[in-house]
Motif scaffolding. Structure first.
Motif, mmCIF file in Angstrom:
data_model
loop_
_atom_site.group_PDB
_atom_site.id
_atom_site.type_symbol
_atom_site.label_atom_id
_atom_site.label_comp_id
_atom_site.label_asym_id
_atom_site.label_seq_id
_atom_site.Cartn_x
_atom_site.Cartn_y
_atom_site.Cartn_z
ATOM 1 N N ARG A 127 51.126 23.759 7.810
ATOM 2 C CA ARG A 127 52.155 22.946 7.161
ATOM 3 C C ARG A 127 52.211 21.546 7.775
ATOM 4 N N ALA A 128 52.076 21.456 9.088
ATOM 5 C CA ALA A 128 52.100 20.146 9.745
ATOM 6 C C ALA A 128 50.901 19.301 9.319
ATOM 7 N N ILE A 129 49.732 19.935 9.221
ATOM 8 C CA ILE A 129 48.542 19.205 8.774
ATOM 9 C C ILE A 129 48.744 18.694 7.352
ATOM 10 N N LEU A 130 49.256 19.541 6.479
ATOM 11 C CA LEU A 130 49.482 19.118 5.093
ATOM 12 C C LEU A 130 50.526 18.010 5.009
ATOM 13 N N ARG A 131 51.605 18.105 5.803
ATOM 14 C CA ARG A 131 52.626 17.045 5.796
ATOM 15 C C ARG A 131 52.020 15.710 6.207
ATOM 16 N N GLU A 132 51.222 15.718 7.264
ATOM 17 C CA GLU A 132 50.599 14.483 7.721
ATOM 18 C C GLU A 132 49.602 13.956 6.691
ATOM 19 N N TRP A 133 48.836 14.842 6.113
ATOM 20 C CA TRP A 133 47.823 14.458 5.127
ATOM 21 C C TRP A 133 48.475 13.844 3.901
ATOM 22 N N ILE A 134 49.564 14.438 3.448
ATOM 23 C CA ILE A 134 50.261 13.934 2.264
ATOM 24 C C ILE A 134 50.991 12.630 2.591
ATOM 25 N N ALA A 135 51.570 12.532 3.795
ATOM 26 C CA ALA A 135 52.298 11.324 4.185
ATOM 27 C C ALA A 135 51.370 10.134 4.362
ATOM 28 N N ASN A 136 50.112 10.396 4.668
ATOM 29 C CA ASN A 136 49.150 9.317 4.891
ATOM 30 C C ASN A 136 48.471 8.991 3.568
ATOM 31 N N GLY A 137 48.933 7.970 2.887
ATOM 32 C CA GLY A 137 48.390 7.614 1.582
ATOM 33 C C GLY A 137 46.922 7.248 1.622
ATOM 34 N N ASP A 138 46.434 6.729 2.741
ATOM 35 C CA ASP A 138 45.026 6.351 2.849
ATOM 36 C C ASP A 138 44.109 7.558 2.764
ATOM 37 N N ALA A 139 44.581 8.701 3.199
ATOM 38 C CA ALA A 139 43.743 9.902 3.192
ATOM 39 C C ALA A 139 43.468 10.384 1.773
ATOM 40 N N LEU A 140 44.352 10.039 0.854
ATOM 41 C CA LEU A 140 44.202 10.523 -0.515
ATOM 42 C C LEU A 140 43.268 9.648 -1.343
ATOM 43 N N GLY A 141 43.045 8.442 -0.922
ATOM 44 C CA GLY A 141 42.249 7.549 -1.752
ATOM 45 C C GLY A 141 43.143 6.894 -2.788
ATOM 46 N N THR A 142 42.534 6.244 -3.768
ATOM 47 C CA THR A 142 43.323 5.556 -4.783
ATOM 48 C C THR A 142 43.474 6.424 -6.018
ATOM 49 N N ASN A 143 44.635 6.371 -6.607
ATOM 50 C CA ASN A 143 44.945 7.082 -7.853
ATOM 51 C C ASN A 143 44.675 8.580 -7.772
ATOM 52 N N VAL A 144 44.935 9.180 -6.641
ATOM 53 C CA VAL A 144 44.772 10.622 -6.490
ATOM 54 C C VAL A 144 46.157 11.239 -6.417
ATOM 55 N N ALA A 145 46.390 12.254 -7.234
ATOM 56 C CA ALA A 145 47.696 12.899 -7.262
ATOM 57 C C ALA A 145 47.904 13.739 -6.008
ATOM 58 N N VAL A 146 49.123 13.743 -5.497
ATOM 59 C CA VAL A 146 49.468 14.559 -4.348
ATOM 60 C C VAL A 146 49.529 16.019 -4.813
#
Length: 99
Positions: A47-66
């Motif tokens: 859960r902590a990894i997912l929270r950090e991953w979702i909170a970090n917009g750079d990790a998702l790339g551009t125009n990627v849905a959470v």
């Protein structure tokens, strides 16, 4: 002055003194790990990894849905992004091993 008996219990603890809460917590965790009393909660880590991953917009790339992670299948699908398959896909090629 009389000589005192030298025993491990006769000496004061040489543990460092923490200067802030974070250092104190790290020292406590290290002590628990050394003593074998620290129990890791894999679910909480995930859960902590997912929270950090979702909170970090750079990790998702551009125009990627959470990803939605409210149900067990959704959590399983989201966690699958962090898994690496074992086997031949991860083995080094023969050329790299012999070089």
């Amino acid at each position: 002055m009389a000589d005192t008996t030298h025993t491990p219990d006769g000496n004061p603890a040489n543990d460092p003194v923490p200067f802030d809460d974070r250092t104190r917590r790290v020292m406590e965790l290290r002590k628990q790990i050394r003593e074998g009393t620290y129990l890791l909660d894999a679910g909480e880590v995930a859960r902590a990894i997912l929270r950090e991953w979702i909170a970090n917009g750079d990790a998702l790339g551009t125009n990627v849905a959470v990803p939605v992670v409210e149900t067990a299948p959704q959590r399983h699908a989201a966690a699958g992004r962090f898994l690496v398959a074992s086997g031949e896909a991860n083995a080094e090629p023969d050329e790299a091993r012999s070089a």
